[in-house]
Design an enzyme around this catalytic site. Structure first.
Site, short mmCIF file in Angstrom:
data_model
loop_
_atom_site.label_atom_id
_atom_site.label_comp_id
_atom_site.label_asym_id
_atom_site.label_seq_id
_atom_site.Cartn_x
_atom_site.Cartn_y
_atom_site.Cartn_z
N SER A 17 -7.78 -0.02 -19.71
CA SER A 17 -7.43 -0.06 -18.22
C SER A 17 -8.52 0.13 -17.11
CB SER A 17 -6.45 1.18 -17.78
OG SER A 17 -6.69 2.09 -18.12
N GLU A 19 -9.66 0.69 -13.20
CA GLU A 19 -9.30 1.19 -11.73
C GLU A 19 -10.15 0.60 -10.58
OE1 GLU A 19 -8.46 5.57 -11.26
OE2 GLU A 19 -10.02 5.78 -9.42
N TYR A 51 -5.19 5.70 -3.63
CA TYR A 51 -4.30 5.58 -2.29
C TYR A 51 -4.69 6.85 -1.69
CZ TYR A 51 0.66 6.06 -0.40
OH TYR A 51 1.66 6.15 0.77
N ALA A 53 -4.99 10.10 0.68
CA ALA A 53 -4.33 11.44 0.82
C ALA A 53 -3.49 11.19 2.03
CB ALA A 53 -5.17 12.65 1.08
N HIS A 79 -1.57 4.09 -7.39
CA HIS A 79 -1.73 5.64 -7.28
C HIS A 79 -0.96 6.04 -6.00
CE1 HIS A 79 -5.96 6.11 -9.30
NE2 HIS A 79 -5.41 5.27 -9.92
N ASP A 111 -6.47 14.97 -2.31
CA ASP A 111 -7.08 16.09 -1.68
C ASP A 111 -6.85 16.43 -0.16
OD1 ASP A 111 -9.20 16.18 -3.96
OD2 ASP A 111 -10.11 14.42 -3.29
N GLN A 181 -10.91 12.71 -15.29
CA GLN A 181 -11.85 12.49 -14.63
C GLN A 181 -13.14 12.10 -15.47
OE1 GLN A 181 -13.55 11.85 -11.79
NE2 GLN A 181 -13.03 14.07 -10.82
N PHE A 221 -21.12 12.30 -6.50
CA PHE A 221 -19.86 12.31 -7.06
C PHE A 221 -19.72 13.39 -7.86
CE2 PHE A 221 -19.54 7.10 -6.74
CZ PHE A 221 -19.81 7.28 -5.56
N HIS A 268 -10.02 4.20 -19.74
CA HIS A 268 -9.81 3.68 -18.39
C HIS A 268 -11.12 3.88 -17.82
CE1 HIS A 268 -7.27 3.87 -14.67
NE2 HIS A 268 -8.13 4.68 -14.27
#
Length: 321
Positions: A17, A19, A51, A53, A79, A111, A181, A221, A268
């Site tokens: 998959s 992202e 998507y 917050a 998301h 977040d 993550q 990051f 992913h």
């Protein structure tokens, strides 16, 4: 891995998959679509779109999902966050995604508006946390629901018992898969999967792979997400151009192949909306040799052509709980 941990790591059939994040500007959607079309050559089982917050990027997320489902023809997971949003607003977003044929959601708390590391407070009329959001999704329809997982522990978790308990509550609410993550030490992932299995959690735990497109950006990051940069990545900080690209391809391909040798069969990939590095990694990883052969010629072309991504601002995999 123990047999139980191997089971928790994912299904036996190879799964893949990708992202994406929604482009910030209207003129960037053409490049976004081109990237998705090139990566479609690898026949992913699904792709996902982030998507913001409280739905701060929801219109762009809607547009991105519509392109992926209606124009590119990719099975797409949307998301969905519950922070800073009333249940009614979240449910409206779910309904909009359904109009594009979405049957798979990545449920996340999100977040706080002030950013990672600031205290989280549920919206007074919203879903209280990810488990509550999952229950809300289940009340609407029988969706496929993925959630987040943290091989190095979420920055807000005081200990491993808390970390595993949060994942367990998400599974009990109806989660069917966990996407981790990003991480760069496979031993961390293996230890995590063993903890998950020991807790009786049996959903697939799919490793999140972030090829190092730029060392400085990934280092930043990682600092915000609580991910560790192990010593074997540090030489990338001294490289640039094609030397950096080739080293990044080798590191990511070897990480995938090592995970495969440990029994992992689902991956992913955080694409950062860039196809060239991801394509090269998947070509280099031995586990993908012979897979999806009907798409091999297109995959080779995708890796050989470079997309102009100068105007696309990468978004990291964030600490989304």
């Amino acid at each position: 891995m123990t047999p139980a941990a191997h089971h928790a790591a994912g299904p036996k059939r190879l799964e893949l998959s990708f992202e994406f994040f929604p482009p910030k500007k209207p003129e960037q959607f053409a490049a976004f679509k081109d990237t998705a079309e090139r990566l479609k050559a690898f026949a992913p089982d699904f792709v996902s779109v982030t998507y913001g917050a409280g739905g701060t990027s929801k219109d762009r997320s809607f547009a991105a999902v519509e392109i992926l489902t209606q124009e590119v023809g990719l099975p797409t997971a949307a998301h969905l966050t519950c922070v800073s949003a009333a249940c009614s607003a979240t449910n409206d977003a779910i309904a909009t995604f359904q109009t594009f044929g979405v049957r798979h959601f990545v449920a996340l708390r999100g977040d706080p508006p002030e950013g990672p590391g600031t205290p989280y407070a549920p919206h007074p009329e919203g879903y209280t946390d990810t488990a509550d959001l999952i229950r809300g999704l289940r009340r609407i329809d029988d969706f496929e629901i993925s959630v987040s997982a943290y091989p190095e522990r979420h920055p807000e978790s005081p200990d491993w018992d808390t970390e595993i308990d949060i994942l367990k509550r998400k599974v009990e609410a109806g989660a069917t898969r966990a996407l981790t993550q990003f991480f760069y030490d496979n031993d961390d992932f293996e230890r995590y999967v063993e903890k998950v299995a020991a807790a009786g959690i049996t959903i697939p735990i799919v490793p999140g792979i972030l090829p190092v497109h730029r060392f400085a950006a990934v280092h930043s990051f990682a600092g915000r997400c609580g991910a560790r940069i192990p010593p074997h990545l540090l030489p990338l900080s001294e490289l640039s151009g094609e030397a950096h690209f080739e080293a990044a391809v080798d590191l990511a391909a070897r990480q995938i192949d090592d995970l495969a040798q440990r029994g992992v069969s689902g991956f992913h990939i955080y694409t950062m909306n860039q196809h060239r590095l991801v394509s090269a990694v998947l070509k280099a990883a031995r586990i993908f040799e012979g897979e999806r052969t009907c798409c091999a010629a297109r995959a080779r072309r995708a890796a050989e052509e470079e997309l102009n991504v100068a105007d696309i601002t990468p978004r990291p995999a964030r600490s989304r709980r």
